[in-house]
Write a protein that holds these residues in place. Sequence first.
Motif, PDB file in Angstrom:
ATOM      1  N   VAL A  23     -31.890  -0.727  29.703  1.00 17.09           N
ATOM      2  CA  VAL A  23     -33.225  -1.241  30.004  1.00 17.09           C
ATOM      3  C   VAL A  23     -33.933  -0.237  30.896  1.00 17.09           C
ATOM      4  O   VAL A  23     -33.345   0.276  31.851  1.00 17.09           O
ATOM      5  CB  VAL A  23     -33.148  -2.607  30.723  1.00 17.09           C
ATOM      6  N   SER A  24     -35.176   0.063  30.584  1.00 13.73           N
ATOM      7  CA  SER A  24     -35.986   0.948  31.419  1.00 13.73           C
ATOM      8  C   SER A  24     -37.380   0.330  31.550  1.00 13.73           C
ATOM      9  O   SER A  24     -37.720  -0.609  30.836  1.00 13.73           O
ATOM     10  CB  SER A  24     -36.066   2.352  30.821  1.00 13.73           C
ATOM     11  N   ALA A  25     -38.172   0.851  32.473  1.00  7.05           N
ATOM     12  CA  ALA A  25     -39.520   0.320  32.673  1.00  7.05           C
ATOM     13  C   ALA A  25     -40.430   1.426  33.195  1.00  7.05           C
ATOM     14  O   ALA A  25     -39.968   2.392  33.807  1.00  7.05           O
ATOM     15  CB  ALA A  25     -39.506  -0.842  33.665  1.00  7.05           C
ATOM     16  N   ARG A  26     -41.731   1.246  32.956  1.00  9.73           N
ATOM     17  CA  ARG A  26     -42.723   2.158  33.532  1.00  9.73           C
ATOM     18  C   ARG A  26     -43.965   1.363  33.885  1.00  9.73           C
ATOM     19  O   ARG A  26     -44.294   0.364  33.244  1.00  9.73           O
ATOM     20  CB  ARG A  26     -43.042   3.312  32.587  1.00  9.73           C
ATOM     21  N   CYS A  27     -44.619   1.827  34.932  1.00  8.07           N
ATOM     22  CA  CYS A  27     -45.830   1.175  35.421  1.00  8.07           C
ATOM     23  C   CYS A  27     -47.000   1.513  34.508  1.00  8.07           C
ATOM     24  O   CYS A  27     -47.172   2.667  34.097  1.00  8.07           O
ATOM     25  CB  CYS A  27     -46.123   1.647  36.850  1.00  8.07           C
ATOM     26  N   SER A  40     -28.090  -0.439  32.902  1.00 10.29           N
ATOM     27  CA  SER A  40     -27.402  -1.413  32.052  1.00 10.29           C
ATOM     28  C   SER A  40     -27.714  -2.851  32.455  1.00 10.29           C
ATOM     29  O   SER A  40     -27.329  -3.783  31.772  1.00 10.29           O
ATOM     30  CB  SER A  40     -25.890  -1.182  32.092  1.00 10.29           C
ATOM     31  N   SER A  41     -28.458  -3.031  33.554  1.00 12.35           N
ATOM     32  CA  SER A  41     -28.778  -4.370  34.032  1.00 12.35           C
ATOM     33  C   SER A  41     -30.284  -4.611  34.005  1.00 12.35           C
ATOM     34  O   SER A  41     -31.042  -3.933  34.709  1.00 12.35           O
ATOM     35  CB  SER A  41     -28.258  -4.551  35.461  1.00 12.35           C
ATOM     36  N   ALA A  42     -30.719  -5.593  33.212  1.00 16.52           N
ATOM     37  CA  ALA A  42     -32.140  -5.945  33.174  1.00 16.52           C
ATOM     38  C   ALA A  42     -32.582  -6.498  34.520  1.00 16.52           C
ATOM     39  O   ALA A  42     -33.709  -6.256  34.962  1.00 16.52           O
ATOM     40  CB  ALA A  42     -32.406  -6.956  32.069  1.00 16.52           C
ATOM     41  N   LYS A  43     -31.705  -7.221  35.202  1.00 16.84           N
ATOM     42  CA  LYS A  43     -32.056  -7.779  36.513  1.00 16.84           C
ATOM     43  C   LYS A  43     -32.336  -6.683  37.518  1.00 16.84           C
ATOM     44  O   LYS A  43     -33.273  -6.782  38.320  1.00 16.84           O
ATOM     45  CB  LYS A  43     -30.942  -8.686  37.019  1.00 16.84           C
ATOM     46  N   ALA A  44     -31.555  -5.605  37.498  1.00 21.49           N
ATOM     47  CA  ALA A  44     -31.779  -4.486  38.424  1.00 21.49           C
ATOM     48  C   ALA A  44     -33.133  -3.833  38.164  1.00 21.49           C
ATOM     49  O   ALA A  44     -33.855  -3.473  39.106  1.00 21.49           O
ATOM     50  CB  ALA A  44     -30.655  -3.463  38.297  1.00 21.49           C
ATOM     51  N   CYS A  49     -39.026  -3.245  39.603  1.00 20.19           N
ATOM     52  CA  CYS A  49     -40.434  -3.477  39.261  1.00 20.19           C
ATOM     53  C   CYS A  49     -41.112  -4.329  40.334  1.00 20.19           C
ATOM     54  O   CYS A  49     -42.240  -4.039  40.757  1.00 20.19           O
ATOM     55  CB  CYS A  49     -40.552  -4.157  37.898  1.00 20.19           C
ATOM     56  N   MET A  50     -40.427  -5.379  40.786  1.00 14.54           N
ATOM     57  CA  MET A  50     -41.014  -6.242  41.823  1.00 14.54           C
ATOM     58  C   MET A  50     -41.186  -5.485  43.141  1.00 14.54           C
ATOM     59  O   MET A  50     -42.189  -5.682  43.851  1.00 14.54           O
ATOM     60  CB  MET A  50     -40.153  -7.488  41.998  1.00 14.54           C
ATOM     61  N   GLN A  51     -40.246  -4.600  43.462  1.00 14.47           N
ATOM     62  CA  GLN A  51     -40.392  -3.787  44.671  1.00 14.47           C
ATOM     63  C   GLN A  51     -41.598  -2.862  44.547  1.00 14.47           C
ATOM     64  O   GLN A  51     -42.360  -2.682  45.501  1.00 14.47           O
ATOM     65  CB  GLN A  51     -39.119  -2.975  44.927  1.00 14.47           C
ATOM     66  N   HIS A  52     -41.795  -2.278  43.372  1.00 18.89           N
ATOM     67  CA  HIS A  52     -42.952  -1.412  43.148  1.00 18.89           C
ATOM     68  C   HIS A  52     -44.244  -2.207  43.304  1.00 18.89           C
ATOM     69  O   HIS A  52     -45.199  -1.729  43.922  1.00 18.89           O
ATOM     70  CB  HIS A  52     -42.876  -0.770  41.753  1.00 18.89           C
ATOM     71  N   THR A  53     -44.277  -3.428  42.776  1.00 21.14           N
ATOM     72  CA  THR A  53     -45.453  -4.276  42.931  1.00 21.14           C
ATOM     73  C   THR A  53     -45.718  -4.571  44.400  1.00 21.14           C
ATOM     74  O   THR A  53     -46.865  -4.510  44.862  1.00 21.14           O
ATOM     75  CB  THR A  53     -45.284  -5.598  42.154  1.00 21.14           C
TER      76      THR A  53
END
Length: 75
Positions: A23-27, A40-44, A49-53
């Motif tokens: 799982v990866s993410a970008r703003c 490997s963890s969607a929760k992590a 993401c929440m910390q970035h917000t």
Amino acid sequence: MTRAVLRYVSHRITAHPDSDPAVSARCLHGDCPWEVHARSSAKAVDVECMQHTGLTGHGIFARTYEDVAVVVRNE
């Protein structure tokens, strides 16, 4: 005359049992370069993401889920 015999075999696709999804993410806020590389963890990833917000106020992200698949014949 040549004859052909066609046989159809039923298959299914499933996640490979020896792999974990990544799982990866970008703003997506403007030109923000922030991203989380594959984990490997969607929760992590969600926590990051929440910390970035919390730090920036940016609240929209593109998340990508990737896994290794295997195709097998149905029995």
